[in-house]
Design a protein around this motif. Structure first.
Motif, PDB file in Angstrom:
ATOM      1  N   PRO A  12      19.042  56.366 -54.477  1.00  0.00           N
ATOM      2  CA  PRO A  12      17.253  57.930 -54.234  1.00  0.00           C
ATOM      3  C   PRO A  12      16.480  57.337 -53.319  1.00  0.00           C
ATOM      4  O   PRO A  12      16.801  56.232 -52.675  1.00  0.00           O
ATOM      5  CB  PRO A  12      17.213  57.657 -55.899  1.00  0.00           C
ATOM      6  N   LYS A  13      16.680  59.251 -52.674  1.00  0.00           N
ATOM      7  CA  LYS A  13      15.262  58.203 -51.218  1.00  0.00           C
ATOM      8  C   LYS A  13      14.248  58.199 -51.596  1.00  0.00           C
ATOM      9  O   LYS A  13      13.616  57.197 -50.986  1.00  0.00           O
ATOM     10  CB  LYS A  13      15.240  59.511 -50.166  1.00  0.00           C
ATOM     11  N   SER A  14      13.319  57.633 -52.923  1.00  0.00           N
ATOM     12  CA  SER A  14      12.305  57.448 -53.589  1.00  0.00           C
ATOM     13  C   SER A  14      12.415  57.549 -54.960  1.00  0.00           C
ATOM     14  O   SER A  14      13.756  57.850 -55.894  1.00  0.00           O
ATOM     15  CB  SER A  14      11.326  58.121 -53.185  1.00  0.00           C
ATOM     16  N   THR A  15      11.800  56.192 -55.776  1.00  0.00           N
ATOM     17  CA  THR A  15      11.600  55.901 -56.512  1.00  0.00           C
ATOM     18  C   THR A  15      11.278  57.260 -57.985  1.00  0.00           C
ATOM     19  O   THR A  15      11.016  56.907 -58.244  1.00  0.00           O
ATOM     20  CB  THR A  15      10.809  54.584 -57.101  1.00  0.00           C
ATOM     21  N   ARG A  21      16.410  62.179 -60.170  1.00  0.00           N
ATOM     22  CA  ARG A  21      17.254  62.929 -60.573  1.00  0.00           C
ATOM     23  C   ARG A  21      18.492  63.426 -60.052  1.00  0.00           C
ATOM     24  O   ARG A  21      19.804  63.810 -60.406  1.00  0.00           O
ATOM     25  CB  ARG A  21      16.579  63.698 -61.562  1.00  0.00           C
ATOM     26  N   GLU A  22      17.439  63.424 -58.822  1.00  0.00           N
ATOM     27  CA  GLU A  22      18.990  64.213 -57.796  1.00  0.00           C
ATOM     28  C   GLU A  22      20.087  63.859 -57.178  1.00  0.00           C
ATOM     29  O   GLU A  22      21.288  64.215 -56.963  1.00  0.00           O
ATOM     30  CB  GLU A  22      17.639  64.909 -56.755  1.00  0.00           C
ATOM     31  N   TYR A  23      19.745  62.001 -56.936  1.00  0.00           N
ATOM     32  CA  TYR A  23      19.880  61.243 -56.835  1.00  0.00           C
ATOM     33  C   TYR A  23      21.619  61.349 -57.837  1.00  0.00           C
ATOM     34  O   TYR A  23      22.921  61.349 -57.432  1.00  0.00           O
ATOM     35  CB  TYR A  23      20.331  60.173 -56.217  1.00  0.00           C
ATOM     36  N   LEU A  24      21.312  60.465 -58.937  1.00  0.00           N
ATOM     37  CA  LEU A  24      21.981  60.933 -60.365  1.00  0.00           C
ATOM     38  C   LEU A  24      23.067  61.930 -60.533  1.00  0.00           C
ATOM     39  O   LEU A  24      23.921  62.391 -61.285  1.00  0.00           O
ATOM     40  CB  LEU A  24      21.315  60.195 -61.786  1.00  0.00           C
ATOM     41  N   LYS A  56      13.879  56.891 -66.982  1.00  0.00           N
ATOM     42  CA  LYS A  56      13.561  55.646 -66.936  1.00  0.00           C
ATOM     43  C   LYS A  56      14.888  54.932 -65.648  1.00  0.00           C
ATOM     44  O   LYS A  56      14.387  53.507 -65.762  1.00  0.00           O
ATOM     45  CB  LYS A  56      15.240  55.075 -68.117  1.00  0.00           C
ATOM     46  N   SER A  57      15.438  55.613 -65.549  1.00  0.00           N
ATOM     47  CA  SER A  57      16.225  54.434 -63.347  1.00  0.00           C
ATOM     48  C   SER A  57      14.935  54.174 -63.046  1.00  0.00           C
ATOM     49  O   SER A  57      14.987  53.903 -62.426  1.00  0.00           O
ATOM     50  CB  SER A  57      17.177  55.184 -63.150  1.00  0.00           C
ATOM     51  N   ALA A  60      13.444  51.344 -63.373  1.00  0.00           N
ATOM     52  CA  ALA A  60      14.056  50.617 -63.065  1.00  0.00           C
ATOM     53  C   ALA A  60      13.814  49.704 -61.514  1.00  0.00           C
ATOM     54  O   ALA A  60      13.932  49.097 -60.935  1.00  0.00           O
ATOM     55  CB  ALA A  60      15.444  50.570 -63.862  1.00  0.00           C
ATOM     56  N   TYR A  61      14.102  51.483 -60.705  1.00  0.00           N
ATOM     57  CA  TYR A  61      13.991  51.261 -59.591  1.00  0.00           C
ATOM     58  C   TYR A  61      12.802  50.237 -58.855  1.00  0.00           C
ATOM     59  O   TYR A  61      13.167  50.157 -57.809  1.00  0.00           O
ATOM     60  CB  TYR A  61      14.841  52.862 -58.683  1.00  0.00           C
ATOM     61  N   LYS A  62      11.452  51.262 -58.974  1.00  0.00           N
ATOM     62  CA  LYS A  62      10.290  50.511 -58.780  1.00  0.00           C
ATOM     63  C   LYS A  62       9.906  49.283 -59.063  1.00  0.00           C
ATOM     64  O   LYS A  62       9.107  48.188 -58.126  1.00  0.00           O
ATOM     65  CB  LYS A  62       9.396  51.029 -59.617  1.00  0.00           C
TER      66      LYS A  62
END
Ligand SMILES: C=CC1=C(C)c2cc3[nH]c(cc4nc(cc5[nH]c(cc1n2)c(C)c5CCC(=O)O)C(CCC(=O)O)=C4C)c(C)c3C=C
Ligand SMILES: [Fe+2]
Ligand SMILES: [Fe+2]
Length: 340
Positions: A12-15, A21-24, A56-57, A60-62
């Protein structure tokens, strides 16, 4: 003029939850990843998964995000820069999902006068959801936007000597002195994907995958993971009983290839494995799935099951010996342009 495009999965472009959501959405709506017909895929992804998973993701990314962005992209950029120093053609990167896209990567090469591209999908083992979708996407972009450009694709390199030597040496250097077992945890895929991409229809997903030879192996992700493992074990001179293979990152209710990493981590301490070393050879660069799912969650599962020492072995990332392998594999393909 020739050039190289290194392709990785993308992040994703940020967390921010909306960016995740856009990435997923882009990732999971790829029919090579969730291979249901469009209506059912949209129902599952947009109707169910995207309602809960992005939050949730994002959390996790953070936990793995760096000042410069996602580890996967930062590391892929480092590989690009190091490779650029040792080859005499332009090197760019492209991500299958989100940015920088494959199209943007090709455009950058074309802007530098490149018309023949070696495209390197950065996955050692073949899978429909990785290698195949990268090739399909790149071909779509090439036909629509760059019809004069030629692309030569690097094949999965899971059993190539140069790669196995590199991986084995990297593991050898990082192995702790005392360990009861070395676990090889690969990203999983749904079983259905393996049956679907097996042109010979001979893989039964049991002992077949570990046989020395079988016509299904060219497209059998599970076999290729076993093969990488066995070759590395041989190089390291490790007894097979001291090693474990498992598959991580399941999503949804389908049956995925087994054994599962999380279940294995919970149960092996009871079988006497108290000191564990773990490596993730399906990933060439560390990412969410290694830094969070294995190093943090996996460690908790292992300790919860009664384990005592958990030692994560990082991916090849931008190690010099790995850059040499990338260079060699790219140069082989660059030379093929002279032969046609
Ligand atoms: C290494 C090869 C990979 C295979 C095979 C693969 C298959 C696959 N993945 C999903 C679902 C998700 N994967 C996610 C993250 C992720 N996956 C890979 C690689 C493979 N995936 C990487 C390198 C990453 C990390 C990306 C990063 O930004 O660091 C995610 C997103 C994170 C999350 O929400 O958990 C999902 C979802 C499926 C369904 C699948 C096979 C069908
Ligand atoms: Fe994945
Ligand atoms: Fe198989």
């Amino acid at each position: 003029m020739k050039g190289i495009l290194l392709v990785n999965l993308g992040s994703p472009k940020s967390t921010a939850v909306n960016d995740v959501r856009e990435y997923l959405d882009e990732f999971l709506m790829d029919e090579k990843v969730i291979d249901y017909r469009w209506f059912f895929r949209a129902l599952l992804v947009q109707g169910i998964i995207l309602n809960t998973r992005p939050k949730k993701s994002a959390e996790a990314y953070k936990t793995v995000w760096t000042d410069k962005g996602s580890p996967l992209i930062v590391i892929t950029e480092k590989i690009q820069k190091k490779l650029q120093k040792v080859v005499d053609v332009p090197v760019e990167i492209g991500m299958r999902y989100a940015q920088p896209s494959i199209e943007a990567g090709i455009q950058k090469l074309v802007d530098q006068g490149v018309s023949e591209i070696v495209l390197f999908p950065l996955y050692p083992q073949y899978a429909m959801s990785t290698t195949e979708t990268v090739v399909e996407k790149a071909e779509e972009v090439r036909k629509q936007k760059f019809p004069k450009v030629k692309i030569n694709y690097i094949q999965p390199f899971y059993d190539r000597d140069i790669y196995i030597n590199c991986l084995a040496e990297s593991i050898r250097e990082k192995l702790p002195e005392n360990f009861d077992a070395l676990q090889f945890s690969y990203h999983g895929v749904p079983e259905r994907h393996i049956y679907k991409t097996d042109p010979t229809k001979t893989c039964n997903l049991n002992d077949c995958c570990s046989r020395e030879s079988n016509p299904s192996h060219t497209f059998c992700y599970r076999h290729q993971c076993f093969k990488t493992t066995n070759l590395v074990i041989e190089k390291l001179n490790l007894p097979k009983e001291k090693t474990i293979v498992s598959f991580q990152s399941r999503l949804g209710k389908d049956k995925w290839i087994e054994p599962y990493t999380d279940e294995t981590l919970e149960t092996i301490p009871k079988k006497g494995v108290k000191n564990l070393a773990i490596v993730c050879p399906a990933f060439v660069s560390d990412c969410l799935e290694t830094l969070e799912e294995i190093s943090v969650e996996g460690k908790e599962q292992f300790l919860h099951g009664g384990g005592e020492n958990f030692h994560y072995i990082p991916c090849l990332n931008d190690e010099d010996r790995w850059i040499e392998v990338v260079k060699t594999l790219c140069e082989e393909k660059l030379h093929e342009f002279y032969l046609v």
